[in-house]
Design an enzyme around this catalytic site. Structure first.
Site, short mmCIF file in Angstrom:
data_model
loop_
_atom_site.label_atom_id
_atom_site.label_comp_id
_atom_site.label_asym_id
_atom_site.label_seq_id
_atom_site.Cartn_x
_atom_site.Cartn_y
_atom_site.Cartn_z
N ARG A 1 0.87 -1.05 0.05
CA ARG A 1 -0.14 0.16 0.07
C ARG A 1 0.87 1.21 -0.04
NH1 ARG A 1 -4.37 0.28 4.60
NH2 ARG A 1 -2.66 0.79 5.65
N LYS B 1 -2.59 6.44 1.20
CA LYS B 1 -2.40 6.85 2.61
C LYS B 1 -1.49 8.30 2.63
CE LYS B 1 -2.32 4.83 7.31
NZ LYS B 1 -3.26 5.19 7.67
N GLU C 1 -16.03 6.12 4.75
CA GLU C 1 -15.37 5.78 5.82
C GLU C 1 -15.35 7.02 6.86
OE1 GLU C 1 -11.25 4.91 5.17
OE2 GLU C 1 -11.17 6.25 3.46
#
Ligand code: PLP
Ligand code: COI
Length: 341
Positions: free
Chosen positions: A82, A184, A220
């Site tokens: 990720r 992220k 989210e």
């Protein structure tokens, strides 16, 4: 190895400096060999790209002490992958995935005295991150970068541990279609600070973000994905191209199907249907699974049948199975547990 004298059971989710961290620098098109250092400070030029244009991304994972006394991490290869995706989206050089896992290993090993003991309720949070470090004034990527990993012992992300929390439907957006919500990037968190301070001032624990395009679908929170349980016990999680692909959520879907024999659905979840779910929780490395008891949508309240006192029964089973795998008393799927020592 003697553990540090820390009140493990009363730790919150806060930074505590530990002894060692890992640093590798990228210059002239290559990463150096990297090393552990005891220096927790970074000296940067005033015009460093990270300071001017927020060219930074990060990861979060944990080290656990298992029942039989080993120190392990959970699926660090997925964090490495990720982070590579985040770096590519931010025009940063990828830190090689095998070296990422090795760096995490070295830092945890060097800070073993800070890994909370089995049964304490605390864990060692691991924060890999990287940033553009040389001076850049025109808007363009840096040429030099630093990759670092530090650790800090932590307790529960939400005060009160496993007690259900109250969240609100947020009027601000977190991520735009075709933006950076799926990686992220530090910038995703910078732009959520106004909304989280406002939520806390109004007495809510977190924000539920909706999709920015239609504001009808659940995305989210600022630091975790959603998981819902239907009245007939199906595990449902929102599918969206603008949320972070949570490693906890992906693991829970597997655990639900393969360990608990539950049906799972990854699909768009409309805000309108949330009132029909039996249970709701937030899942993530920091959040583990934090039960949500109530969602406030302006003048409407959604109160889940599981209530404000304890986790609902299915979320509890998911929690017990996931943490059981992480703490070594339930057998893990192949490749999920990386043993440090
Ligand atoms: N969503 C956001 C915005 C996060 O910051 C995190 C934390 O990493 C998550 C979801 C959960 O992801 P993971 O389960 O990989 O920790
Ligand atoms: C995590 O769960 O690792 C996160 O990054 C969430 C939050 C602490 C930012």
């Amino acid at each position: 190895m003697e553990k540090k004298n820390i009140d493990w059971s009363n730790l919150g989710f806060a930074y505590m400096q530990t002894d060692m961290r890992y640093v590798s620098n990228y210059k002239d098109g290559a990463w150096d060999e990297g090393a552990l250092t005891s220096d927790a400070n970074i000296v940067l030029n005033e015009c460093a790209c990270v300071l001017q244009y927020a060219q930074t991304c990060f990861e979060g994972l944990k080290a656990y002490t298992t029942e039989d006394g080993h120190i392990v991490t959970f699926r660090p290869d997925l964090n490495a992958k990720r982070m590579a995706d985040s770096a590519a989206r931010l025009e940063m050089p990828v830190f090689p995935e095998d070296r990422f896992v090795e760096a995490v290993h070295k830092v945890v090993e060097a800070n073993a005295a800070y890994v909370p003991p089995y049964g304490s309720g605390a864990t060692l949070y691991i924060r890999p991150y990287m940033f553009g470090s040389n001076a850049v004034i025109g808007v363009k990527p840096a040429d030099e970068y630093q990759f670092r990993v530090f650790t800090t012992p932590v307790g529960p992300y939400f005060k009160g541990g496993a007690k259900p929390i109250t969240i609100r439907v947020c009027d601000y957006d977190r991520a735009a279609p075709h933006g950076t919500g799926h990686v992220k990037a530090g910038l995703n968190y910078a732009m959520s600070l106004y909304a989280i301070v406002d939520a806390h001032q109004k007495g809510y624990d977190e924000n539920m973000y909706l999709d920015a395009a239609t504001r009808t679908k659940v995305e989210e929170t600022g630091g975790a994905n959603f998981i819902f349980i239907t009245k007939d016990n199906t595990v449902v999680t929102p599918k969206s191209g603008t949320i972070l692909p949570s490693i906890t959520r992906r693991s829970l879907l597997y655990v639900a199907e393969k360990y608990l024999g539950l049906k799972t659905e990854e699909r768009e979840v409309y805000l309108d249907e949330v009132k029909d779910f039996a249970e709701c929780g937030l899942c993530g490395t920091a959040a583990v699974i934090s039960p949500v008891g109530k969602i406030v949508d302006h003048d409407k309240e959604i109160c889940f049948p599981s209530g404000m006192e304890k986790m609902g029964p299915t979320i509890q089973k998911l929690y017990d199975t996931l943490t059981g795998i992480q703490m070594g008393h339930i057998e893990a799927p192949e490749g999920w547990i990386h043993t440090i020592c």
